[in-house]
Write a protein that holds these residues in place. Structure first.
Motif, PDB file in Angstrom:
ATOM      1  N   VAL A  16       0.854  -1.192   0.000  1.00 55.32           N
ATOM      2  CA  VAL A  16       0.000   0.000   0.000  1.00 55.32           C
ATOM      3  C   VAL A  16       0.887   1.238   0.000  1.00 55.32           C
ATOM      4  O   VAL A  16       1.844   1.336   0.773  1.00 55.32           O
ATOM      5  CB  VAL A  16      -0.976  -0.010   1.194  1.00 55.32           C
ATOM      6  CG1 VAL A  16      -0.257  -0.100   2.521  1.00 55.32           C
ATOM      7  CG2 VAL A  16      -1.880   1.217   1.160  1.00 55.32           C
ATOM      8  N   GLY A  23      -4.406   3.076   5.413  1.00 51.72           N
ATOM      9  CA  GLY A  23      -3.413   2.037   5.153  1.00 51.72           C
ATOM     10  C   GLY A  23      -3.286   1.092   6.329  1.00 51.72           C
ATOM     11  O   GLY A  23      -3.152  -0.124   6.159  1.00 51.72           O
ATOM     12  N   ARG A  24      -3.337   1.635   7.534  1.00 58.61           N
ATOM     13  CA  ARG A  24      -3.228   0.798   8.732  1.00 58.61           C
ATOM     14  C   ARG A  24      -4.372  -0.209   8.795  1.00 58.61           C
ATOM     15  O   ARG A  24      -4.156  -1.404   9.054  1.00 58.61           O
ATOM     16  CB  ARG A  24      -3.246   1.699   9.970  1.00 58.61           C
ATOM     17  CG  ARG A  24      -3.144   0.970  11.310  1.00 58.61           C
ATOM     18  CD  ARG A  24      -3.319   1.974  12.447  1.00 58.61           C
ATOM     19  NE  ARG A  24      -3.256   1.382  13.769  1.00 58.61           N
ATOM     20  CZ  ARG A  24      -2.167   1.325  14.536  1.00 58.61           C
ATOM     21  NH1 ARG A  24      -1.018   1.785  14.079  1.00 58.61           N
ATOM     22  NH2 ARG A  24      -2.206   0.805  15.742  1.00 58.61           N
ATOM     23  N   THR A  37       2.433  -7.831   4.400  1.00 59.55           N
ATOM     24  CA  THR A  37       2.150  -6.482   3.926  1.00 59.55           C
ATOM     25  C   THR A  37       3.415  -5.643   3.847  1.00 59.55           C
ATOM     26  O   THR A  37       4.384  -5.869   4.579  1.00 59.55           O
ATOM     27  CB  THR A  37       1.149  -5.768   4.861  1.00 59.55           C
ATOM     28  OG1 THR A  37       1.697  -5.717   6.185  1.00 59.55           O
ATOM     29  CG2 THR A  37      -0.195  -6.485   4.881  1.00 59.55           C
ATOM     30  N   VAL A  39       4.375  -1.323   3.349  1.00 58.70           N
ATOM     31  CA  VAL A  39       3.897   0.061   3.295  1.00 58.70           C
ATOM     32  C   VAL A  39       5.026   0.940   2.798  1.00 58.70           C
ATOM     33  O   VAL A  39       6.161   0.830   3.268  1.00 58.70           O
ATOM     34  CB  VAL A  39       3.440   0.532   4.696  1.00 58.70           C
ATOM     35  CG1 VAL A  39       3.196   2.041   4.724  1.00 58.70           C
ATOM     36  CG2 VAL A  39       2.193  -0.222   5.121  1.00 58.70           C
ATOM     37  N   ASP A  41       6.001   4.731   2.833  1.00 61.40           N
ATOM     38  CA  ASP A  41       5.694   6.039   3.407  1.00 61.40           C
ATOM     39  C   ASP A  41       6.958   6.557   4.076  1.00 61.40           C
ATOM     40  O   ASP A  41       7.608   5.824   4.826  1.00 61.40           O
ATOM     41  CB  ASP A  41       4.553   5.937   4.419  1.00 61.40           C
ATOM     42  CG  ASP A  41       4.045   7.305   4.858  1.00 61.40           C
ATOM     43  OD1 ASP A  41       4.801   8.036   5.529  1.00 61.40           O
ATOM     44  OD2 ASP A  41       2.904   7.648   4.530  1.00 61.40           O
ATOM     45  N   ALA A  48       0.353   3.072   9.474  1.00 57.53           N
ATOM     46  CA  ALA A  48       0.392   1.801   8.749  1.00 57.53           C
ATOM     47  C   ALA A  48       1.774   1.174   8.803  1.00 57.53           C
ATOM     48  O   ALA A  48       1.913  -0.050   8.950  1.00 57.53           O
ATOM     49  CB  ALA A  48      -0.042   2.001   7.299  1.00 57.53           C
ATOM     50  N   SER A  52       3.075  -2.873   9.845  1.00 59.17           N
ATOM     51  CA  SER A  52       3.285  -3.684   8.647  1.00 59.17           C
ATOM     52  C   SER A  52       4.530  -4.564   8.762  1.00 59.17           C
ATOM     53  O   SER A  52       5.454  -4.258   9.513  1.00 59.17           O
ATOM     54  CB  SER A  52       3.417  -2.763   7.426  1.00 59.17           C
ATOM     55  OG  SER A  52       3.517  -3.518   6.240  1.00 59.17           O
ATOM     56  N   THR A  78      -3.439   1.895  -2.966  1.00 59.20           N
ATOM     57  CA  THR A  78      -3.118   3.178  -2.336  1.00 59.20           C
ATOM     58  C   THR A  78      -4.178   3.511  -1.303  1.00 59.20           C
ATOM     59  O   THR A  78      -5.321   3.073  -1.412  1.00 59.20           O
ATOM     60  CB  THR A  78      -3.016   4.306  -3.377  1.00 59.20           C
ATOM     61  OG1 THR A  78      -2.772   5.545  -2.706  1.00 59.20           O
ATOM     62  CG2 THR A  78      -4.298   4.439  -4.183  1.00 59.20           C
ATOM     63  N   GLU A  79      -3.794   4.289  -0.300  1.00 60.58           N
ATOM     64  CA  GLU A  79      -4.758   4.702   0.722  1.00 60.58           C
ATOM     65  C   GLU A  79      -4.943   6.214   0.717  1.00 60.58           C
ATOM     66  O   GLU A  79      -5.622   6.758   1.581  1.00 60.58           O
ATOM     67  CB  GLU A  79      -4.303   4.226   2.103  1.00 60.58           C
ATOM     68  CG  GLU A  79      -2.978   4.780   2.582  1.00 60.58           C
ATOM     69  CD  GLU A  79      -3.107   5.888   3.621  1.00 60.58           C
ATOM     70  OE1 GLU A  79      -3.847   5.744   4.597  1.00 60.58           O
ATOM     71  OE2 GLU A  79      -2.442   6.929   3.426  1.00 60.58           O
ATOM     72  N   ARG A 275     -10.428   5.166  -2.988  1.00 58.57           N
ATOM     73  CA  ARG A 275      -9.879   4.419  -1.847  1.00 58.57           C
ATOM     74  C   ARG A 275     -11.006   4.192  -0.855  1.00 58.57           C
ATOM     75  O   ARG A 275     -12.086   4.763  -1.002  1.00 58.57           O
ATOM     76  CB  ARG A 275      -8.791   5.265  -1.171  1.00 58.57           C
ATOM     77  CG  ARG A 275      -9.281   6.687  -0.858  1.00 58.57           C
ATOM     78  CD  ARG A 275      -8.372   7.450   0.062  1.00 58.57           C
ATOM     79  NE  ARG A 275      -8.766   8.828   0.228  1.00 58.57           N
ATOM     80  CZ  ARG A 275      -9.751   9.270   1.016  1.00 58.57           C
ATOM     81  NH1 ARG A 275     -10.480   8.399   1.701  1.00 58.57           N
ATOM     82  NH2 ARG A 275     -10.024  10.557   1.122  1.00 58.57           N
TER      83      ARG A 275
END
Length: 389
Positions: A16, A23-24, A37, A39, A41, A48, A52, A78-79, A275
């Motif tokens: 994500v 996202g979390r 998962t 992430v 960021d 998130a 993850s 995507t979130e 989303r």
């Protein structure tokens, strides 16, 4: 079956872009179903990223970060609608990506979004695009009073201004930086609602119930979902419009379409979010399939089953203001009092610091009847210092 139609089963890694609360909650849903998962960021304390299996701490356009995401993941979502569409397009060269960069790009530009609504035959508010002083001067007088909104990068009431006169309109445009804007005629609103649909690669589509929403200060405050929360004909019109918007985008994933209900009972579309959406959080506790599970099913090719609302519900958005009800120093709200009430489900986002206006969590209230749910939700709101509704 082509490779693009293959189902991605638990045990694979799903990625994500974006490390916020959406996202979390996606990561937690994926992990509950047996997926790993990742992430991407840049924030080392992103909600998130903290939960993850993999946290790639780079910007959305970082070549190395995107390469690592492609290496780890079988599919990516995507979130956050302001993730660069180009990053999604790059990942899509080697990995299954949903939603597509082309759909996200339309959601990022109010002018393109409005044009898409018109193409889909969905009713929109009268509006005009303003990109130059000449276009500003040529705006029809009957669009005032109106709301001037930046064409890009606006959400939760940011990047917009109410204007009543040509002079206010010109001044607001300068205050917004003279960037491309859309002026929308202000309409007599009765209420707001939204629809969340999930569309697979094969065009199959399911949906959550139509949500009735209350915004305060441009931020969603309350969502109410139960039978007859809106007139059935209006709910059916909103659902049909949302499906038309999704089909027109050839959309894959979870899409929220927000609407205004006018005082004459008619419906106009406001905007889309490519989303899961704040107004769909109730689905975690009131439906047998949540919006985050729908997001996962869309990206992995798992079958889409129609969610069932098993309980009337009200969702209360929990902003950081609640931590400052007693003054300038943050104080943890009285969760123990709230959780003593029947049917209250507290979901906090793991954000380190409470700030005014910051989304810190939500409270889902479920019960046997709409009346019972409303009574408990109002009790919870009173304990937390949320204005009644």
């Amino acid at each position: 079956m082509s490779a693009d139609q293959d189902v991605i089963l638990p045990g694979a890694t799903l990625g994500v872009l974006g490390g916020g609360q959406l996202g979390r909650m996606f990561v937690q849903e994926a992990q509950a179903m047996g997926y790993f998962t990742a992430v991407l960021d840049a924030d080392p304390t992103s909600p998130a990223g903290l939960v993850s299996h993999h946290h790639i701490r780079t910007g959305y356009e970082d070549a190395q970060g995107l390469a690592e995401m492609a290496r780890l993941c079988a599919a990516v979502t995507t979130e956050f609608e302001n993730v660069p569409a180009a990053a999604l397009d790059l990942l899509a060269q080697t990995r299954r990506v949903s939603p597509a960069g082309s759909a996200v790009a339309i959601a990022q530009d109010r002018a393109a979004e409005k044009a898409h609504f018109v193409r889909c035959g969905v009713p929109v508010a009268p509006h005009a695009l303003i990109e130059s002083p000449e276009q500003m001067a040529a705006v029809p007088a009957d669009l005032l009073p109106g709301i001037l909104k930046t064409a890009r990068m606006g959400y939760d009431g940011k990047g917009q201004a109410r204007v009543s006169t040509p002079a206010e309109r010109a001044a607001a445009w300068q205050d917004l930086g003279g960037v491309p804007c859309v002026l929308e005629k202000m309409l007599p609103l009765a209420q707001e609602c939204s629809v969340i649909v999930a569309r697979g690669r094969d065009g199959a589509m399911v949906h959550l119930p139509v949500q009735r929403n209350l915004h305060r200060g441009g931020i969603l405050a309350v969502t109410e979902v139960y039978e007859q929360n809106l007139p059935p004909a209006l709910a059916a019109q909103a659902l049909a419009a949302a499906k038309s918007v999704a089909d027109g985008l050839h959309y894959v994933g979870v899409l929220c379409v927000e609407f205004f209900v006018l005082q004459d009972g008619s419906l106009v579309v406001n905007e889309i979010a490519p989303r899961p959406h704040n107004s769909g959080h109730y689905s975690q506790d009131a439906c047998d399939v949540s919006q985050f599970e729908l997001q996962l099913r869309c990206m992995t090719g798992l079958p889409l089953t129609q969610p069932r609302l098993h309980s009337p519900t009200i969702m209360l958005n929990l902003l950081g203001d609640l931590w400052f009800a007693q003054g300038d120093a943050p104080v943890t709200p009285a969760w123990e009092q709230v959780l003593a009430l029947p049917g209250c489900h507290l979901r906090l986002y793991g954000k380190r610091d409470a700030k005014r206006g910051r989304k810190m969590g939500h409270l889902n209230v479920t019960g046997a009847t709409p009346e019972a749910v409303r009574a408990v939700a109002l009790q919870a709101a009173a304990i937390l210092g949320i204005a009644p509704f």
